[in-house]
Structures are given as structure tokens and as C-alpha cells.
Motif scaffolding. Structure first.
Motif, short mmCIF file in Angstrom:
data_model
loop_
_atom_site.label_atom_id
_atom_site.label_comp_id
_atom_site.label_asym_id
_atom_site.label_seq_id
_atom_site.Cartn_x
_atom_site.Cartn_y
_atom_site.Cartn_z
N GLU A 154 0.81 -1.22 0.00
CA GLU A 154 0.00 0.00 0.00
C GLU A 154 0.84 1.27 0.00
OE1 GLU A 154 -3.34 2.10 -0.39
OE2 GLU A 154 -3.42 -0.08 -0.15
N PRO A 156 1.51 3.16 2.67
CA PRO A 156 0.55 4.07 3.29
C PRO A 156 1.17 5.35 3.83
CG PRO A 156 1.06 2.27 4.78
CD PRO A 156 1.71 1.93 3.47
N VAL A 174 -0.63 1.09 9.45
CA VAL A 174 -2.09 1.07 9.54
C VAL A 174 -2.50 -0.22 10.26
CG1 VAL A 174 -4.26 1.14 8.27
CG2 VAL A 174 -2.24 2.31 7.35
N ASN A 194 1.38 6.57 -0.45
CA ASN A 194 0.06 6.71 -1.07
C ASN A 194 -0.89 7.26 -0.01
OD1 ASN A 194 -2.22 6.27 -2.80
ND2 ASN A 194 -2.64 4.35 -1.72
N LEU A 196 -3.79 7.99 2.23
CA LEU A 196 -5.04 7.29 2.53
C LEU A 196 -6.15 8.30 2.77
CD1 LEU A 196 -3.68 4.58 5.01
CD2 LEU A 196 -4.30 4.26 2.60
N GLU A 200 -12.54 4.18 -1.19
CA GLU A 200 -11.96 2.86 -1.43
C GLU A 200 -11.26 2.76 -2.77
OE1 GLU A 200 -15.72 0.33 -3.29
OE2 GLU A 200 -15.18 0.09 -1.18
N CYS A 202 -9.09 4.70 -3.75
CA CYS A 202 -7.72 5.16 -3.53
C CYS A 202 -6.90 4.16 -2.72
CB CYS A 202 -7.73 6.51 -2.82
SG CYS A 202 -8.50 7.83 -3.77
N VAL A 203 -7.50 3.05 -2.30
CA VAL A 203 -6.81 2.03 -1.51
C VAL A 203 -6.38 0.91 -2.45
CG1 VAL A 203 -6.99 0.40 0.40
CG2 VAL A 203 -8.15 2.62 0.54
N LEU A 208 -6.80 -4.40 2.83
CA LEU A 208 -7.12 -3.15 3.51
C LEU A 208 -8.43 -2.58 2.99
CD1 LEU A 208 -6.27 -0.96 5.52
CD2 LEU A 208 -5.04 0.17 3.66
N ARG A 209 -8.64 -2.66 1.68
CA ARG A 209 -9.87 -2.14 1.09
C ARG A 209 -11.10 -2.88 1.62
NH1 ARG A 209 -8.17 -2.05 -3.88
NH2 ARG A 209 -9.03 -4.05 -4.53
N TYR A 213 -11.40 0.32 7.08
CA TYR A 213 -10.14 1.05 7.22
C TYR A 213 -10.35 2.47 7.74
CZ TYR A 213 -11.45 2.89 2.60
OH TYR A 213 -12.12 3.47 1.57
#
Length: 267
Positions: A154, A156, A174, A194, A196, A200, A202-203, A208-209, A213
Motif C-alpha cells: 500500500e 501508506p 495502519v 500513497n 489514505l 476505497e 484510492c486504496v 485493507l480495502r 479502514y
């Protein structure tokens, strides 16, 4: 703080690695070795900093945590294509460095085409996943459905808005505890992250999606140490008014963190 126990025997660290008590085992994701060379082929030129920075950081980690096992959680290499000489040497150099002091487990990521060809004569077999202490460790570009799971992929990060525009971008861990999903930040210094948001689309990581989240706990990796930033929903609701700086918001979150029952495993 340098490290924090978020589950029994599971510590996240400001060194952008996760440590499991079994061994102990250090988990690192998304090294993206060969990044500079891959960009050169597209006409972009960067100084050769990625591998050297990773090597220095790994030396610190090996000394600080003394792991029995190190899991490279996918995207060890950057280029999807067959590795050239430079990328091959970088991968073998980093894997060899770790292997001097610990068992190396290479988990395949979506960038790791042909990685088995690179490491086959080092006695290492690249795998799709490994299970440690009841946790499934996989890269995260695909979801095995096994929980609890620890993933990378990800990259994140979160962005905390400033009072008059701008703000601060922070790489993060996360932890969607209710759904059994932990996401670690990328280890490559070139991976900015990326952001957050509550969308969804953008995940990237399916696990995680599929989780709630928005209620996941976010732990920022900063020069000041790990920062408990609350949930993603809390961050998304932040409206920083004039006179309320990013620094004051983070300071408030730290004060809140220190008033909770401590599970700090700082070393």
C-alpha cells in the motif's frame, strides 16, 4: 517513541519495520531495489541513493533488534522486467548482507518477476507467503483471505492539513484491528507514500480495502519517533483552524496517547 506493541508480541517501529517476538522476526516491505536504473530507462536520472540508504538502515536494524529471521515482504526489486546486472547486484548484495546474521525469507510481490533467478544460487526460495505466530505475512497485492494478516504494497501515508494550506505528509503503519489487517510502510527512501483517504478507490491493497479502514489506527513514522495519529476517520475530519498548526495537532495526539494504558515496547 521508537517502538510500540500494538498486539501481543507484535511491535511496530520508527525504523519502518515490524518486529514479531518469534525469533525475533523483523518484517520489512517494499525495498524497490533498482529504482534509479528503472527510471533512467524512462529518461529520468536520480543519484544512486536507494540501495546505500537501505544498507545503512538494515545495519542499524540488525544491530538494534538482533533478529533470528528477516522477512522481505515483497517488491524487493522495482522493475517488472528481467533484472539487469545492476539490479541483480543490488538484490544479491542486500539479501547477502542480511544472510550474514539471520535467516532471510523473500516473499514475492507484484514487482518481483524473475527474483527467483536472482537468488536461486543463494539457497533461498521466494515464497508467496509465510506464517509466523499465527499471522499470515504476504505482500498484499493479492488477498489470500487469511486473517490476521501483515502486508505491504500500500505504501501508506496520511496528509495532515495546515492552517493556511499545505500541511504535512507522513508515512505510517495502519492497524485495522477489528479486521485483523496490519499494513507496514515502504522501506525504500524513494517511496513517498500513497495518501489514505475515505475513498476505497484510492486504496490499493485488497485486504485493507475490504476492512473498515476508516476506523483503522494510524501510526506515523517521523523524525520525532512513532506518532499515534488516531483513526483515519479522525484524521479525515480534522479541520485545522487558523492558529491550530500541524505541530499542535500532533502534540495533542501525543498527549492523548500518553494518557492511555501503555503498551509501549520502546527500546
Amino acid at each position: 517513541m521508537r517502538s510500540l506493541e500494538i498486539r501481543p508480541g507484535v511491535r511496530i517501529t520508527n525504523d519502518k519495520c515490524l518486529v514479531l517476538d518469534d525469533g525475533p522476526t523483523v518484517v520489512i516491505g517494499d525495498l524497490h531495489l533498482g529504482y534509479e536504473r528503472a527510471l533512467e530507462q524512462d529518461g529520468l536520472y536520480l543519484p544512486r541513493l536507494n540501495t546505500g540508504s537501505i544498507r545503512d538502515a538494515l545495519n542499524d536494524i540488525m544491530s538494534r533488534y538482533e533478529p533470528e529471521r528477516v522477512v522481505l515482504l515483497g517488491d524487493v526489486k522495482h522493475d517488472f522486467r528481467r533484472a539487469g546486472r545492476e539490479e541483480r547486484e543490488q538484490v544479491r548484495g542486500i539479501v547477502g548482507l542480511i544472510a550474514e546474521d539471520a535467516q532471510v525469507v523473500v516473499v514475492k510481490g507484484n514487482h518481483d518477476n524473475y527474483i527467483q533467478n536472482i537468488i536461486s544460487d543463494m539457497g533461498i526460495l521466494a515464497v508467496d507467503h509465510i506464517d509466523v505466530m499465527g499471522y499470515r505475512l504476504e505482500h498484499g497485492h493479492e488477498d489470500s483471505g487469511v486473517r490476521p494478516v501483515i502486508i505491504g504494497h500500500e505504501h501508506p501515508s496520511v496528509r495532515i492539513p495546515g492552517a493556511v494550506g499545505g500541511g504535512m505528509k507522513i508515512q505510517c503503519f495502519v492497524h485495522a484491528e477489528k479486521d485483523g489487517v496490519i499494513v507496514i510502510p515502504p522501506f525504500s527512501p524513494f517511496s513517498s507514500g500513497n495518501d489514505l483517504v475515505l475513498d476505497e478507490q484510492c486504496v490499493m491493497a485488497p485486504a485493507l480495502r475490504a476492512s473498515d479502514y476508516a476506523e483503522a489506527e494510524i501510526y506515523g513514522v517521523t523524525d520525532m519517533g512513532l506518532m499515534d495519529l488516531g483513526t483515519l476517520r479522525t484524521l479525515s475530519d480534522v479541520k485545522v483552524r487558523a492558529g491550530c498548526s500541524v505541530g499542535r495537532y500532533i502534540h495533542f495526539r501525543q498527549l492523548l496517547r500518553w494518557t492511555r494504558p501503555a503498551r509501549d515496547a520502546s527500546r
